[in-house]
Design a protein around this motif. Structure first.
Motif, PDB file in Angstrom:
ATOM      1  N   CYS A  26     -30.217  13.437 -21.725  1.00  0.00           N
ATOM      2  CA  CYS A  26     -30.778  12.538 -20.629  1.00  0.00           C
ATOM      3  C   CYS A  26     -31.810  13.212 -20.045  1.00  0.00           C
ATOM      4  CB  CYS A  26     -29.663  12.584 -19.499  1.00  0.00           C
ATOM      5  SG  CYS A  26     -29.247  13.985 -18.911  1.00  0.00           S
ATOM      6  N   LEU A  27     -32.912  12.257 -19.594  1.00  0.00           N
ATOM      7  CA  LEU A  27     -34.234  12.706 -19.207  1.00  0.00           C
ATOM      8  C   LEU A  27     -34.098  13.238 -17.784  1.00  0.00           C
ATOM      9  CD1 LEU A  27     -36.582   9.905 -20.956  1.00  0.00           C
ATOM     10  CD2 LEU A  27     -35.626  12.093 -21.568  1.00  0.00           C
ATOM     11  N   LYS A  78     -21.927   3.652  -0.990  1.00  0.00           N
ATOM     12  CA  LYS A  78     -21.758   4.054  -2.310  1.00  0.00           C
ATOM     13  C   LYS A  78     -22.702   5.014  -2.593  1.00  0.00           C
ATOM     14  CE  LYS A  78     -18.779   0.704  -4.641  1.00  0.00           C
ATOM     15  NZ  LYS A  78     -18.360  -0.067  -5.345  1.00  0.00           N
ATOM     16  N   HIS A  79     -22.354   6.099  -3.325  1.00  0.00           N
ATOM     17  CA  HIS A  79     -23.215   7.070  -4.185  1.00  0.00           C
ATOM     18  C   HIS A  79     -23.559   6.303  -5.380  1.00  0.00           C
ATOM     19  CE1 HIS A  79     -24.437  11.393  -5.716  1.00  0.00           C
ATOM     20  NE2 HIS A  79     -25.458  10.657  -5.349  1.00  0.00           N
ATOM     21  N   ILE A  80     -24.886   5.811  -5.611  1.00  0.00           N
ATOM     22  CA  ILE A  80     -25.273   5.442  -6.897  1.00  0.00           C
ATOM     23  C   ILE A  80     -26.200   6.468  -7.964  1.00  0.00           C
ATOM     24  CG2 ILE A  80     -26.189   3.015  -8.117  1.00  0.00           C
ATOM     25  CD1 ILE A  80     -23.915   2.725  -6.424  1.00  0.00           C
ATOM     26  N   LYS A  81     -25.543   6.741  -8.862  1.00  0.00           N
ATOM     27  CA  LYS A  81     -26.020   7.562  -9.747  1.00  0.00           C
ATOM     28  C   LYS A  81     -27.063   6.968 -10.675  1.00  0.00           C
ATOM     29  CE  LYS A  81     -26.262  11.935 -11.388  1.00  0.00           C
ATOM     30  NZ  LYS A  81     -25.345  12.719 -12.097  1.00  0.00           N
ATOM     31  N   LEU A  82     -28.306   7.491 -10.952  1.00  0.00           N
ATOM     32  CA  LEU A  82     -29.298   6.752 -11.805  1.00  0.00           C
ATOM     33  C   LEU A  82     -29.687   7.727 -12.837  1.00  0.00           C
ATOM     34  CD1 LEU A  82     -31.215   5.461  -8.678  1.00  0.00           C
ATOM     35  CD2 LEU A  82     -29.695   4.267  -9.919  1.00  0.00           C
ATOM     36  N   VAL A  83     -29.657   7.298 -14.222  1.00  0.00           N
ATOM     37  CA  VAL A  83     -29.768   8.210 -15.216  1.00  0.00           C
ATOM     38  C   VAL A  83     -30.554   7.564 -16.412  1.00  0.00           C
ATOM     39  CG1 VAL A  83     -28.696  10.052 -16.891  1.00  0.00           C
ATOM     40  CG2 VAL A  83     -27.746   9.404 -14.924  1.00  0.00           C
ATOM     41  N   ALA A  84     -31.557   8.132 -16.910  1.00  0.00           N
ATOM     42  CA  ALA A  84     -32.297   7.501 -17.872  1.00  0.00           C
ATOM     43  C   ALA A  84     -32.282   8.281 -19.348  1.00  0.00           C
ATOM     44  CB  ALA A  84     -33.901   7.361 -17.558  1.00  0.00           C
ATOM     45  N   PHE A  85     -32.106   7.632 -20.373  1.00  0.00           N
ATOM     46  CA  PHE A  85     -32.159   7.995 -21.716  1.00  0.00           C
ATOM     47  C   PHE A  85     -33.240   7.336 -22.577  1.00  0.00           C
ATOM     48  CE2 PHE A  85     -27.878   8.319 -19.981  1.00  0.00           C
ATOM     49  CZ  PHE A  85     -27.383   9.404 -20.554  1.00  0.00           C
ATOM     50  N   ASP A  86     -33.554   7.957 -23.706  1.00  0.00           N
ATOM     51  CA  ASP A  86     -34.433   7.376 -24.806  1.00  0.00           C
ATOM     52  C   ASP A  86     -33.844   6.117 -25.406  1.00  0.00           C
ATOM     53  OD1 ASP A  86     -36.539   9.289 -24.476  1.00  0.00           O
ATOM     54  OD2 ASP A  86     -35.654  10.601 -26.047  1.00  0.00           O
ATOM     55  N   THR A  87     -34.220   5.127 -25.232  1.00  0.00           N
ATOM     56  CA  THR A  87     -33.692   3.903 -25.739  1.00  0.00           C
ATOM     57  C   THR A  87     -33.322   3.982 -27.249  1.00  0.00           C
ATOM     58  OG1 THR A  87     -34.692   2.454 -24.327  1.00  0.00           O
ATOM     59  CG2 THR A  87     -33.756   1.413 -26.080  1.00  0.00           C
ATOM     60  N   LYS A  89     -32.166   6.629 -28.895  1.00  0.00           N
ATOM     61  CA  LYS A  89     -30.931   7.325 -29.100  1.00  0.00           C
ATOM     62  C   LYS A  89     -29.669   6.632 -28.653  1.00  0.00           C
ATOM     63  CE  LYS A  89     -33.978  11.500 -28.983  1.00  0.00           C
ATOM     64  NZ  LYS A  89     -34.036  12.777 -28.111  1.00  0.00           N
ATOM     65  N   VAL A  90     -29.404   5.709 -28.981  1.00  0.00           N
ATOM     66  CA  VAL A  90     -28.312   4.764 -28.612  1.00  0.00           C
ATOM     67  C   VAL A  90     -27.153   5.443 -28.404  1.00  0.00           C
ATOM     68  CG1 VAL A  90     -28.175   3.940 -30.770  1.00  0.00           C
ATOM     69  CG2 VAL A  90     -27.095   2.471 -28.802  1.00  0.00           C
ATOM     70  N   GLU A  91     -26.713   6.287 -29.338  1.00  0.00           N
ATOM     71  CA  GLU A  91     -25.613   6.971 -29.376  1.00  0.00           C
ATOM     72  C   GLU A  91     -25.299   8.092 -28.177  1.00  0.00           C
ATOM     73  OE1 GLU A  91     -22.711   6.508 -31.150  1.00  0.00           O
ATOM     74  OE2 GLU A  91     -23.753   5.087 -32.214  1.00  0.00           O
ATOM     75  N   GLU A  92     -26.485   8.428 -27.786  1.00  0.00           N
ATOM     76  CA  GLU A  92     -26.589   9.613 -26.659  1.00  0.00           C
ATOM     77  C   GLU A  92     -26.168   8.898 -25.464  1.00  0.00           C
ATOM     78  OE1 GLU A  92     -26.859  12.671 -26.833  1.00  0.00           O
ATOM     79  OE2 GLU A  92     -27.946  13.292 -28.545  1.00  0.00           O
ATOM     80  N   TRP A  93     -26.724   7.701 -25.062  1.00  0.00           N
ATOM     81  CA  TRP A  93     -26.487   7.062 -23.689  1.00  0.00           C
ATOM     82  C   TRP A  93     -25.012   6.440 -23.884  1.00  0.00           C
ATOM     83  CZ3 TRP A  93     -27.088   1.587 -24.388  1.00  0.00           C
ATOM     84  CH2 TRP A  93     -27.643   1.060 -25.084  1.00  0.00           C
ATOM     85  N   LEU A  94     -24.632   6.044 -25.115  1.00  0.00           N
ATOM     86  CA  LEU A  94     -23.280   5.278 -25.203  1.00  0.00           C
ATOM     87  C   LEU A  94     -22.259   6.146 -24.926  1.00  0.00           C
ATOM     88  CD1 LEU A  94     -23.611   2.456 -28.040  1.00  0.00           C
ATOM     89  CD2 LEU A  94     -23.303   2.403 -25.578  1.00  0.00           C
ATOM     90  N   ASN A  95     -22.404   7.598 -25.723  1.00  0.00           N
ATOM     91  CA  ASN A  95     -21.479   8.490 -25.480  1.00  0.00           C
ATOM     92  C   ASN A  95     -21.412   9.033 -23.946  1.00  0.00           C
ATOM     93  OD1 ASN A  95     -20.590   8.877 -28.032  1.00  0.00           O
ATOM     94  ND2 ASN A  95     -22.174  10.320 -28.433  1.00  0.00           N
ATOM     95  N   TYR A  96     -22.491   9.046 -23.489  1.00  0.00           N
ATOM     96  CA  TYR A  96     -22.676   9.423 -21.963  1.00  0.00           C
ATOM     97  C   TYR A  96     -21.652   8.435 -21.163  1.00  0.00           C
ATOM     98  CZ  TYR A  96     -24.408  10.772 -17.206  1.00  0.00           C
ATOM     99  OH  TYR A  96     -24.734  10.880 -16.043  1.00  0.00           O
TER     100      TYR A  96
END
Length: 371
Positions: A26-27, A78-87, A89-96
């Protein structure tokens, strides 16, 4: 868990961080969070995605820390978490999402929303990885961006919402966009490219009214060709440590002074000094930091002119600027503001520019809120 490493460009006091956990890339420079009233969000939506050409932006609620000083009343916020990934790297953000966001659901059916240019492209991959997910897809990402702006404007102060370079004198905060005095306006999303939509006086997106193929990806692609940078973070760090004036041709270089009431320090040609010097000094080398800085200025100047001219053509006096190209990029914000001032002098159209924080996540926040 390993701590993220930090590399600092001391000459411009800019910090670039990148996760090295090895598990999820994650960035960290694009990671944030915000506290908002629980009433803004439907209970059944577990997370939202805004899948762009470069970044996949994720928004999801996390358990509120009962000791947090940010929360006035636990249970109403509500505490809203915001995270960005390289698009890509789909497996990375899906695993997250699978492990961090949905872990507590243990395979039970969940609901989520996706928007952005990649929401259709990655739809099947998402459902293959998360077969228990009920995924709503909506391609109108700028409508969600406007919703994100609206919910933040209703609940945050000017300092919390806007970068310092914003012209917000006379605007109201913690109210609707209509009552704030913002509308009509244009929203300029500076991401992989530039997209501009118009919002009418009732707060409805009327459609795309402008844009440009120049943006974050053009900056990155040309940067890879011209420097040794191997990532967007590397290139941006170089640019923020460089000086574009070392390579750009100024009016003073051609006229010797100001000319026709134009300041002598105005850039008349990006990379112009290289064109003048190279024929006479073929072995001359230039600092990569200055090359990256000149490239950033060149791209940013075109974006600023496009935004200004679209606002003038649409006869609106407010431009809201957002998008990941502004993240950790104070030089871009500075250059855009300076170019707007020059355009206003010659073209006589008053334009208020507002540079929004949470700039990369407005679409994801909007998709997470109630319809």
């Amino acid at each position: 868990m390993d701590l993220p490493t930090k590399t600092c460009c001391t000459s411009s006091d800019v910090l670039v961080e990148r996760s090295q956990t090895g598990q999820h890339d994650c960035l960290i420079g694009n990671e944030s969070s915000v506290f908002l009233p629980a009433s803004c969000f439907p209970d059944h939506i577990t997370f939202s995605l805004d899948i762009g050409g470069t970044l996949a932006k994720l928004a999801y609620p996390v358990q509120v820390d009962h000791q947090s000083s940010h929360v006035e009343s636990v249970g109403t916020m509500k505490h809203i978490k915001l995270v960005a990934f390289d698009t890509d790297k789909v497996e990375e953000w899906l695993n997250y999402i699978c492990e961090t966001v949905l872990g507590r659901y243990a395979g039970n059916e969940c609901h989520a929303r996706a928007t952005g240019t990649g929401c259709i492209k990655y739809y099947e991959k998402i459902l293959t990885k998360l077969p228990f997910l009920n995924l709503e897809v909506d391609c109108k990402e700028m409508d969600h961006c406007l919703k994100g702006i609206d919910v933040l404007w209703r609940h945050l102060t000017a300092h919390q919402l806007l970068f310092d370079q914003s012209d917000f004198v006379g605007l109201e905060f913690k109210t609707t966009l209509v009552e704030a005095g913002l509308l009509p306006c244009i929203i300029a999303n500076l991401g992989s490219a530039l997209t501009i939509v118009q919002v009418n006086e009732k707060g409805v997106v009327e459609g795309i009214v402008g844009g440009s193929s120049q943006g974050g990806l053009a900056f990155l692609g040309l940067g890879f060709l011209l420097t040794k940078a191997r990532s967007y973070e590397d290139l941006l760090k170089l640019a923020l440590c460089g000086d574009h004036l070392a390579l750009d041709l100024l009016l003073n270089d051609t006229a010797g002074s100001e000319y026709n009431d134009t300041s002598s320090d105005v850039v008349v040609s990006s990379f112009g000094k290289i064109a003048k010097l190279k024929p006479h000094h073929p072995d001359m080398h230039f600092r990569q930091e200055d090359v990256a800085s000149s490239l950033l200025y060149c791209i940013t100047e075109e974006l600023a002119k496009t935004i200004y001219l679209v606002a003038k053509a649409q006869k609106v006096n407010t431009a809201i600027l957002c998008g990941s190209f502004l993240t950790n990029n104070p030089s871009a914000i500075k250059h855009i503001g300076a170019k707007k001032a020059i355009c206003s002098t010659y073209l006589k159209h008053d334009l208020r520019m507002l540079f929004l924080k949470y700039e990369a996540y407005l679409g994801a926040i909007g998709a997470l809120t109630k319809i």
